[in-house]
Design a protein around this motif. Sequence first.
Motif, PDB file in Angstrom:
ATOM      1  N   GLU A 329       0.804  -1.220   0.000  1.00  0.00           N
ATOM      2  CA  GLU A 329       0.000   0.000   0.000  1.00  0.00           C
ATOM      3  C   GLU A 329       0.839   1.273   0.000  1.00  0.00           C
ATOM      4  OE1 GLU A 329      -2.893   0.444   3.047  1.00  0.00           O
ATOM      5  OE2 GLU A 329      -4.390  -0.771   2.039  1.00  0.00           O
ATOM      6  N   ASN A 330       2.023   1.221   0.569  1.00  0.00           N
ATOM      7  CA  ASN A 330       2.811   2.434   0.751  1.00  0.00           C
ATOM      8  C   ASN A 330       4.173   2.433   0.076  1.00  0.00           C
ATOM      9  OD1 ASN A 330       1.424   4.414   2.727  1.00  0.00           O
ATOM     10  ND2 ASN A 330       1.057   2.399   3.645  1.00  0.00           N
ATOM     11  N   TYR A 331       4.608   1.302  -0.423  1.00  0.00           N
ATOM     12  CA  TYR A 331       5.937   1.213  -1.028  1.00  0.00           C
ATOM     13  C   TYR A 331       5.859   0.538  -2.398  1.00  0.00           C
ATOM     14  CZ  TYR A 331       7.916   2.286   3.590  1.00  0.00           C
ATOM     15  OH  TYR A 331       8.248   2.889   4.773  1.00  0.00           O
ATOM     16  N   VAL A 332       6.756   0.979  -3.285  1.00  0.00           N
ATOM     17  CA  VAL A 332       6.967   0.266  -4.545  1.00  0.00           C
ATOM     18  C   VAL A 332       8.463   0.312  -4.841  1.00  0.00           C
ATOM     19  CG1 VAL A 332       6.514   2.337  -5.950  1.00  0.00           C
ATOM     20  CG2 VAL A 332       6.346   0.067  -6.989  1.00  0.00           C
ATOM     21  N   ALA A 333       9.010  -0.811  -5.267  1.00  0.00           N
ATOM     22  CA  ALA A 333      10.436  -0.897  -5.595  1.00  0.00           C
ATOM     23  C   ALA A 333      10.596  -1.604  -6.927  1.00  0.00           C
ATOM     24  CB  ALA A 333      11.190  -1.659  -4.504  1.00  0.00           C
ATOM     25  N   LEU A 334      11.597  -1.189  -7.686  1.00  0.00           N
ATOM     26  CA  LEU A 334      11.912  -1.815  -8.967  1.00  0.00           C
ATOM     27  C   LEU A 334      13.358  -2.277  -8.930  1.00  0.00           C
ATOM     28  CD1 LEU A 334      10.974  -0.718 -12.523  1.00  0.00           C
ATOM     29  CD2 LEU A 334      13.390  -1.089 -11.998  1.00  0.00           C
ATOM     30  N   HIS A 335      13.577  -3.519  -9.319  1.00  0.00           N
ATOM     31  CA  HIS A 335      14.930  -4.072  -9.427  1.00  0.00           C
ATOM     32  C   HIS A 335      15.177  -4.468 -10.875  1.00  0.00           C
ATOM     33  CE1 HIS A 335      18.487  -6.506  -8.894  1.00  0.00           C
ATOM     34  NE2 HIS A 335      17.866  -7.527  -9.434  1.00  0.00           N
ATOM     35  N   GLY A 348      -2.859   4.990  -8.398  1.00  0.00           N
ATOM     36  CA  GLY A 348      -3.586   6.204  -8.034  1.00  0.00           C
ATOM     37  C   GLY A 348      -2.631   7.375  -8.068  1.00  0.00           C
ATOM     38  N   ASN A 349      -3.040   8.506  -7.481  1.00  0.00           N
ATOM     39  CA  ASN A 349      -2.182   9.684  -7.431  1.00  0.00           C
ATOM     40  C   ASN A 349      -1.504   9.778  -6.066  1.00  0.00           C
ATOM     41  OD1 ASN A 349      -4.249  10.273  -9.632  1.00  0.00           O
ATOM     42  ND2 ASN A 349      -2.821  11.961  -9.886  1.00  0.00           N
ATOM     43  N   TYR A 350      -0.168   9.897  -6.074  1.00  0.00           N
ATOM     44  CA  TYR A 350       0.605   9.854  -4.838  1.00  0.00           C
ATOM     45  C   TYR A 350       1.766  10.847  -4.879  1.00  0.00           C
ATOM     46  CZ  TYR A 350      -1.719   5.316  -4.326  1.00  0.00           C
ATOM     47  OH  TYR A 350      -2.660   4.323  -4.228  1.00  0.00           O
ATOM     48  N   SER A 362       8.172  13.304  -7.021  1.00  0.00           N
ATOM     49  CA  SER A 362       7.003  13.876  -7.680  1.00  0.00           C
ATOM     50  C   SER A 362       5.860  14.000  -6.678  1.00  0.00           C
ATOM     51  CB  SER A 362       6.587  12.997  -8.864  1.00  0.00           C
ATOM     52  OG  SER A 362       5.573  13.608  -9.607  1.00  0.00           O
ATOM     53  N   THR A 363       4.916  14.878  -6.978  1.00  0.00           N
ATOM     54  CA  THR A 363       3.724  15.026  -6.142  1.00  0.00           C
ATOM     55  C   THR A 363       2.473  14.851  -6.993  1.00  0.00           C
ATOM     56  OG1 THR A 363       3.686  17.428  -6.462  1.00  0.00           O
ATOM     57  CG2 THR A 363       4.889  16.588  -4.539  1.00  0.00           C
ATOM     58  N   ASN A 364       1.422  14.329  -6.373  1.00  0.00           N
ATOM     59  CA  ASN A 364       0.134  14.110  -7.048  1.00  0.00           C
ATOM     60  C   ASN A 364       0.329  13.420  -8.401  1.00  0.00           C
ATOM     61  OD1 ASN A 364      -2.696  14.249  -7.229  1.00  0.00           O
ATOM     62  ND2 ASN A 364      -2.611  16.157  -8.392  1.00  0.00           N
ATOM     63  N   ALA A 365       1.165  12.380  -8.397  1.00  0.00           N
ATOM     64  CA  ALA A 365       1.543  11.716  -9.647  1.00  0.00           C
ATOM     65  C   ALA A 365       0.927  10.330  -9.746  1.00  0.00           C
ATOM     66  CB  ALA A 365       3.054  11.601  -9.730  1.00  0.00           C
ATOM     67  N   ASP A 366       0.476   9.967 -10.957  1.00  0.00           N
ATOM     68  CA  ASP A 366       0.016   8.599 -11.200  1.00  0.00           C
ATOM     69  C   ASP A 366       1.084   7.773 -11.908  1.00  0.00           C
ATOM     70  OD1 ASP A 366      -0.027   9.657 -13.729  1.00  0.00           O
ATOM     71  OD2 ASP A 366      -2.168   9.295 -14.086  1.00  0.00           O
ATOM     72  N   SER A 367       2.241   8.417 -12.174  1.00  0.00           N
ATOM     73  CA  SER A 367       3.402   7.712 -12.717  1.00  0.00           C
ATOM     74  C   SER A 367       4.637   8.580 -12.479  1.00  0.00           C
ATOM     75  CB  SER A 367       3.241   7.417 -14.211  1.00  0.00           C
ATOM     76  OG  SER A 367       3.251   8.620 -14.948  1.00  0.00           O
ATOM     77  N   PHE A 368       5.799   7.972 -12.552  1.00  0.00           N
ATOM     78  CA  PHE A 368       7.034   8.744 -12.444  1.00  0.00           C
ATOM     79  C   PHE A 368       8.145   7.989 -13.167  1.00  0.00           C
ATOM     80  CE2 PHE A 368       7.010   5.850  -8.880  1.00  0.00           C
ATOM     81  CZ  PHE A 368       8.321   5.451  -8.703  1.00  0.00           C
ATOM     82  N   LYS A 369       9.211   8.719 -13.502  1.00  0.00           N
ATOM     83  CA  LYS A 369      10.325   8.134 -14.235  1.00  0.00           C
ATOM     84  C   LYS A 369      11.596   8.181 -13.391  1.00  0.00           C
ATOM     85  CE  LYS A 369       8.492   9.226 -18.817  1.00  0.00           C
ATOM     86  NZ  LYS A 369       8.720   9.955 -20.100  1.00  0.00           N
ATOM     87  N   VAL A 370      12.392   7.138 -13.511  1.00  0.00           N
ATOM     88  CA  VAL A 370      13.685   7.087 -12.847  1.00  0.00           C
ATOM     89  C   VAL A 370      14.732   6.617 -13.860  1.00  0.00           C
ATOM     90  CG1 VAL A 370      12.761   6.653 -10.535  1.00  0.00           C
ATOM     91  CG2 VAL A 370      13.249   4.717 -12.051  1.00  0.00           C
TER      92      VAL A 370
END
Length: 374
Positions: A329-335, A348-350, A362-370
């Motif tokens: 619910e509160n974390y996402v990680a990519l390996h 959702g927007n986070y 980012s703020t109020n984002a439904d996606s982000f790039k790294v």
Amino acid sequence: DKLWIVEEDSRMNRKEMAEGQDGRSAVGWTRDYQQSVENLKRNFSYILSKGMGVSFYNLMWDFFDDAQYYGAIGQMHQEMTLSLGLNSNSVADIAVFVDGDSQMLIPWGKDYLNGTLYQSIYVEQLEELGHVGASYDMYLMDDLVDGLVPEHKINIFMGTTWMDAEERKAIEEKLQKNGNMLVWIFTSGIADGEKTDISLLEDVTGMDLSVISTKRKQIATAKIADSAHWLTEGLNVGRPYGVKSYDKMAPVIAVTDHSAKALAYHSTPSTSDNTPAGQVALAVKNMGDWTSIYSAVPNIPQAMIRNMLKQVKGHNYTASGSDVIYANENYVALHSNFAGQREIKLPGNYTVYDVFNRQIISTNADSFKVTLSG
């Protein structure tokens, strides 16, 4: 409530580890400090996403005795402490079921069949699941009977050859409803503790099936025959999937149900293979309140599982088929094993905060790039 505590003893780049008997790449030995720290971050991210605890095992006495390790572990300790005030509820749309009793039906020894079956069901299939772009939850069949499994949109029966009466009833009452998808692999459900019979597999899959050969199949693969269906979209006609090694497996089971949609057929690579041509190895059947998918060969490819997620409107965090996602619910990680830019799509927007670099991305984002470094 119980807390699962993981022992962290990943092999590091320390010189004494390289000289040790098990300090080899086969057990995950890293080559430099950066690789070692990234491995620790990866493992910690999984632990955090599952709401578990971790104990750093001081292998080789001063295993973690280095400022770079201490810095990373200090960050992990701080984040773990903060996470105790957050929900660690699963957001997985996929449930994977295994069973202790069923593992007794897969002996381990020098016979190549035994090793092939274990590897394809318990190792290679997990590798495919790890690259679907979403998290999954793993359960024992006993958990389902005991009411400990929340409802998931996709339910994969990976190593569940033995299903007793209680487990079959639990499947019917708790899973076969609400448009859920149930995926049966190879012999999942063919035994009940008293007998082994194809009729038992027919009962759980809802399909007409037949044992077409008890002789070991030359290559335990199936070939895609229809790439227009939602399950096989993106998979070329003729593409094989199944067991990766060239060993033989038995029994050979085929779908004979004319009301099921045939999508792949058993491979027949040589005259030494006694499998008749044109036998259905992968099929989908609409059961009204739920969907049944049966694969007669193990190791369903991650592309199919991605298509399942799309069909049930589940969430997929990344389009990459090479990256691994851990999430709650509160974390996402990519390996990933590869450098470059990645886009992570959120359910959702986070506000997105980078735990290890300690900055808001980012703020109020439904996606982000790294951008991942090499």
